[in-house]
Design an enzyme around this catalytic site. Structure first.
Site, short mmCIF file in Angstrom:
data_model
loop_
_atom_site.label_atom_id
_atom_site.label_comp_id
_atom_site.label_asym_id
_atom_site.label_seq_id
_atom_site.Cartn_x
_atom_site.Cartn_y
_atom_site.Cartn_z
N HIS A 1 16.02 -35.68 53.52
CA HIS A 1 16.69 -35.52 54.81
C HIS A 1 17.08 -34.08 55.13
O HIS A 1 16.78 -33.59 56.20
CB HIS A 1 17.93 -36.40 54.80
N HIS B 1 18.80 -38.91 52.57
CA HIS B 1 19.66 -39.76 53.40
C HIS B 1 19.54 -41.17 52.86
O HIS B 1 18.44 -41.66 52.63
CB HIS B 1 19.24 -39.71 54.87
N ARG C 1 25.57 -31.53 51.05
CA ARG C 1 26.06 -31.26 52.41
C ARG C 1 26.91 -32.42 52.92
O ARG C 1 26.53 -33.58 52.81
CB ARG C 1 24.86 -31.10 53.34
N ARG D 1 26.80 -39.05 50.51
CA ARG D 1 25.41 -39.52 50.57
C ARG D 1 24.73 -39.65 49.22
O ARG D 1 23.96 -40.59 49.02
CB ARG D 1 24.59 -38.53 51.41
N GLU E 1 32.36 -40.08 59.37
CA GLU E 1 31.18 -40.36 58.55
C GLU E 1 31.53 -40.19 57.07
O GLU E 1 32.61 -39.69 56.74
CB GLU E 1 30.04 -39.41 58.94
C1 LIG Z 1 16.87 -37.58 61.90
C2 LIG Z 1 17.87 -36.49 61.65
C3 LIG Z 1 19.20 -36.70 61.98
C4 LIG Z 1 20.15 -35.70 61.76
N1 LIG Z 1 21.45 -35.89 62.16
C5 LIG Z 1 22.34 -34.89 62.01
C6 LIG Z 1 23.68 -35.01 62.53
O1 LIG Z 1 24.03 -36.01 63.12
N2 LIG Z 1 24.54 -33.97 62.34
C7 LIG Z 1 24.18 -32.82 61.70
O2 LIG Z 1 25.01 -31.91 61.57
N3 LIG Z 1 22.92 -32.67 61.23
C8 LIG Z 1 22.01 -33.65 61.38
N4 LIG Z 1 20.72 -33.49 60.91
C9 LIG Z 1 20.36 -32.19 60.33
C10 LIG Z 1 20.22 -31.19 61.46
O3 LIG Z 1 19.58 -31.80 62.57
C11 LIG Z 1 19.43 -29.98 61.04
O4 LIG Z 1 19.89 -29.47 59.83
C12 LIG Z 1 19.52 -28.87 62.09
O5 LIG Z 1 19.22 -29.39 63.35
C13 LIG Z 1 18.60 -27.72 61.74
O6 LIG Z 1 18.55 -26.85 62.84
P1 LIG Z 1 17.65 -25.54 62.76
O7 LIG Z 1 17.79 -24.88 64.07
O8 LIG Z 1 17.99 -24.81 61.53
O9 LIG Z 1 16.16 -26.12 62.55
P2 LIG Z 1 15.30 -27.06 63.49
O10 LIG Z 1 16.13 -27.71 64.52
O11 LIG Z 1 14.50 -27.95 62.61
O12 LIG Z 1 14.32 -26.05 64.23
C14 LIG Z 1 13.28 -25.43 63.52
C15 LIG Z 1 12.43 -24.64 64.48
O13 LIG Z 1 11.55 -23.79 63.75
C16 LIG Z 1 10.25 -23.88 64.26
N5 LIG Z 1 9.30 -23.54 63.19
C17 LIG Z 1 9.19 -24.06 61.95
N6 LIG Z 1 8.18 -23.47 61.28
C18 LIG Z 1 7.63 -22.57 62.12
C19 LIG Z 1 6.54 -21.68 62.04
N7 LIG Z 1 5.78 -21.57 60.94
N8 LIG Z 1 6.25 -20.92 63.11
C20 LIG Z 1 6.97 -21.01 64.25
N9 LIG Z 1 8.00 -21.83 64.40
C21 LIG Z 1 8.34 -22.60 63.34
C22 LIG Z 1 10.14 -25.29 64.76
O14 LIG Z 1 9.07 -25.39 65.70
C23 LIG Z 1 11.53 -25.49 65.37
O15 LIG Z 1 11.55 -24.95 66.67
C24 LIG Z 1 19.76 -34.48 61.14
C25 LIG Z 1 18.43 -34.28 60.80
C26 LIG Z 1 17.48 -35.27 61.06
C27 LIG Z 1 16.06 -35.01 60.71
#
Ligand SMILES: Cc1cc2nc3c(=O)[nH]c(=O)nc-3n(C[C@H](O)[C@H](O)[C@H](O)COP(=O)(O)OP(=O)(O)OC[C@H]3O[C@@H](n4cnc5c(N)ncnc54)[C@H](O)[C@@H]3O)c2cc1C
Length: 534
Positions: free
Chosen positions: A352, A245, A387, A291, A129
């Site tokens: 993004h 993005h 990033r 990006r 990528e």
């Molecule tokens: C469309 C898309 C494509 C992507 N593709 C990639 C990729 O290919 N490779 C890559 O490395 N990254 C990618 N990313 C980025 C990556 O997905 C995220 O940075 C990563 O998944 C974040 O993980 P996390 O566990 O920190 O948060 P998340 O997976 O967003 O989880 C957050 C959690 O917190 C909970 N939460 C939030 N607020 C509250 C609250 N007030 N009370 C209780 N619970 C709460 C939510 O319910 C959820 O369970 C992508 C992002 C998107 C949106």
């Protein structure tokens, strides 16, 4: 910056709400939160809280994959160098080294837990990528890596007898007593408000893309964790760095689906409304430039051609391979009459990935004792000012594992004590007219898109600050009884911090482009901007 926010969003009194006790409380059930849960000693009780269902998180929507040095031709030094270049002199090299070196083990661990990554010639198929010098991205189900990885991890946590999940439960605030985090105040429809007392708490609430009108992020990404940590007194950093993005599907009536960078990795070209390929004019790496460069080039080209989008063109590639490599995007586009192997796909940038967040050390410890954090809600120093693609799921895995282990060890040293602490937040009398929350939310999202988007100016940011401060003055001190009000309060708080940091950084670096300060100023700004509630 004046603090208009009260310490707690909602009133509570320990005599009037149920109490729950856990050894380790994990707020957020995306990849970071669940990886943290898997690192906690099985002797300890773990409670994972998610505000929607477990299937609603940025992690579930991740497409492109997870970066790691797995090809014998590749070297850790290459992945480190690519990350540092993207980060524009603001990464913490020690953090980058640690995460990159841990990547292969974390990916193999997912495979051992049942995640099925795409294969090619009997081995893992590795994608490439923007910003990566080598093929090093593992992916699954073509373009639905997050769905597959989360399936495997959710199955794994379901087997843990020491773990409970509370879904559809909103965390309002962290509970602090004598400057130590003691758990959280949460709310759900069944029990109303509950005080969750925890020996250690891990914040994994993900990103904040919903603060912008155009975003790839699902509804849950409203920056709650950023605001919650700030109110509780933890340090936040890098809030000016929101990554856009470059290629988000732009069809009236469709949701803003991300078109993965892997498509450009496979050879897709960016063309404008006239059919002209434009990226080589902006950067020698053309479509594979980082990006921020691609996003800016697209915005400039949209302006030059006076058109609301540009297009991704795959018509010169093998049609069968294109459709099988990107089945998810092919299906969405087909609903709107587009064949991705033949027709140009309309795209434009969207918010993004939130680079800024809660400051954590190498172990995932925040500056607030008793609170750990992992994933997109943090600022670990891995991403610097930009990033590198596919480094964020990796960051969630590495820091989830560290924070889970650290919180587990710390909780083991604390004896059980099933008593609440003398904390309360009195009810304020209801003041004024009921507010049209949707109106303020939409206005905020449009304002952020216009004035704090891909291209920024001091005047635009000042105008945004003025509007946001005005909204804060009558929204933040209200007491709401349900999620939409609390979410809006959090979004306003986070927007305020983002704007404040963006105004301070009078230079351009990484994803932060100031048209009035187009140069990078290493003399004054090769440093991070931090906030802590006064
Ligand atoms: C469309 C898309 C494509 C992507 N593709 C990639 C990729 O290919 N490779 C890559 O490395 N990254 C990618 N990313 C980025 C990556 O997905 C995220 O940075 C990563 O998944 C974040 O993980 P996390 O566990 O920190 O948060 P998340 O997976 O967003 O989880 C957050 C959690 O917190 C909970 N939460 C939030 N607020 C509250 C609250 N007030 N009370 C209780 N619970 C709460 C939510 O319910 C959820 O369970 C992508 C992002 C998107 C949106």
């Amino acid at each position: 910056m004046p603090d208009a926010t009260p310490r707690y969003l909602a009133p509570f009194h320990p005599k009037r709400v149920p109490h729950h006790f856990a050894d380790v409380l994990i707020i957020g059930g995306g990849l970071a939160g669940l990886r943290a849960a898997l690192a906690v000693d099985p002797k300890l009780s773990v409670l994972v809280i998610t505000k929607d269902s477990l299937l609603q998180s940025n992690s579930n929507y991740a497409q492109g994959g997870i970066a790691g040095v797995l090809d014998p031709e590749d070297r850790f030094e290459n992945h480190v160098a690519d990350t540092l270049v993207a980060g524009a002199d603001l990464c913490d090299k020690q953090v980058v080294e640690m995460v990159v070196r841990e990547a292969p083990a974390r990916i193999h661990e997912l495979i051992a837990w049942g995640a099925r990554f795409d294969e090619e010639s009997g081995g893992l198929a590795l994608g490439r990528e923007g910003g990566h010098s080598h093929f090093r991205i593992v992916h699954a189900l073509g373009d639905a890596t997050g769905k597959e990885v989360m399936r495997a991890v959710i199955e794994r946590i379901r087997d843990l007898p020491n773990l409970q999940t509370w879904q559809n439960t909103f965390t309002l605030d962290l509970l602090t007593h004598e400057a130590v985090c003691r758990g959280a105040l949460v709310w759900n429809e069944r029990h109303g408000k509950t005080l969750v007392w925890a020996k250690q708490t891990i914040l994994c609430t993900g990103g904040a893309g919903q603060i912008y009108r155009e975003t790839t992020n699902p509804e849950v990404a409203t920056g709650d964790g950023h605001a919650i940590a700030y109110r509780a007194g933890a340090e936040l950093r890098d809030m000016e760095f929101m990554q856009f993005h470059p290629t988000v599907l732009y069809i009236a009536g469709s949701s803003r689906n991300l078109i993965t960078e892997a498509m450009r990795g496979e050879g897709a070209r960016l063309i404008d409304r006239n059919g002209d390929r434009f990226m080589p004019e902006y950067d020698a790496r053309a479509e594979l430039a980082p990006r921020d460069i691609v996003s800016r080039a697209i915005v400039s080209q949209m302006e030059k051609t006076r058109h609301p989008s540009v297009y991704l063109d795959l018509s010169h590639l093998d049609a069968a391979r294109v459709r099988s490599r990107f089945p998810g995007i092919a299906a969405v586009c087909a609903e709107f009459g587009l064949d991705i192997a033949r027709d140009p796909i309309p795209v434009r940038p969207g918010a993004h990935y939130m680079i800024g967040g809660v400051t954590v050390d190498l172990e995932g410890r925040t500056t607030l004792p008793g609170l750990w954090a992992a994933g997109e809600v943090t600022s670990s120093g891995l991403h610097g000012a930009n990033r590198l693609a596919s480094n964020s799921l990796l960051e969630g895995l590495v820091y989830g594992a560290h924070a889970g282990t650290g919180a587990s060890r710390a909780a083991e040293k604390i004896a059980d004590d099933f008593r609440g602490l003398p904390l309360e937040n009195p009810t304020e009398p209801e003041v004024g007219e009921p507010l049209d929350l949707a109106d303020i939310r939409n206005s905020l999202r449009s304002l952020m898109w216009r004035n704090a988007g891909v291209r920024r100016t001091g005047a635009g940011l000042a105008e945004a600050a003025e509007s946001i401060d005005r909204w804060c003055s009558y929204v933040l001190n209200r007491q709401f009884a349900a999620t939409p009000g609390w979410q809006l309060q959090n979004m306003l708080e986070v927007a305020r911090l983002m704007i404040s940091a963006a105004r301070k950084r009078e230079e351009s670096r990484g994803v932060h482009l100031r048209l009035d300060f187009p140069a990078t100023d290493n003399e004054h700004w090769r440093r991070q901007i931090a906030f802590r509630r006064s």
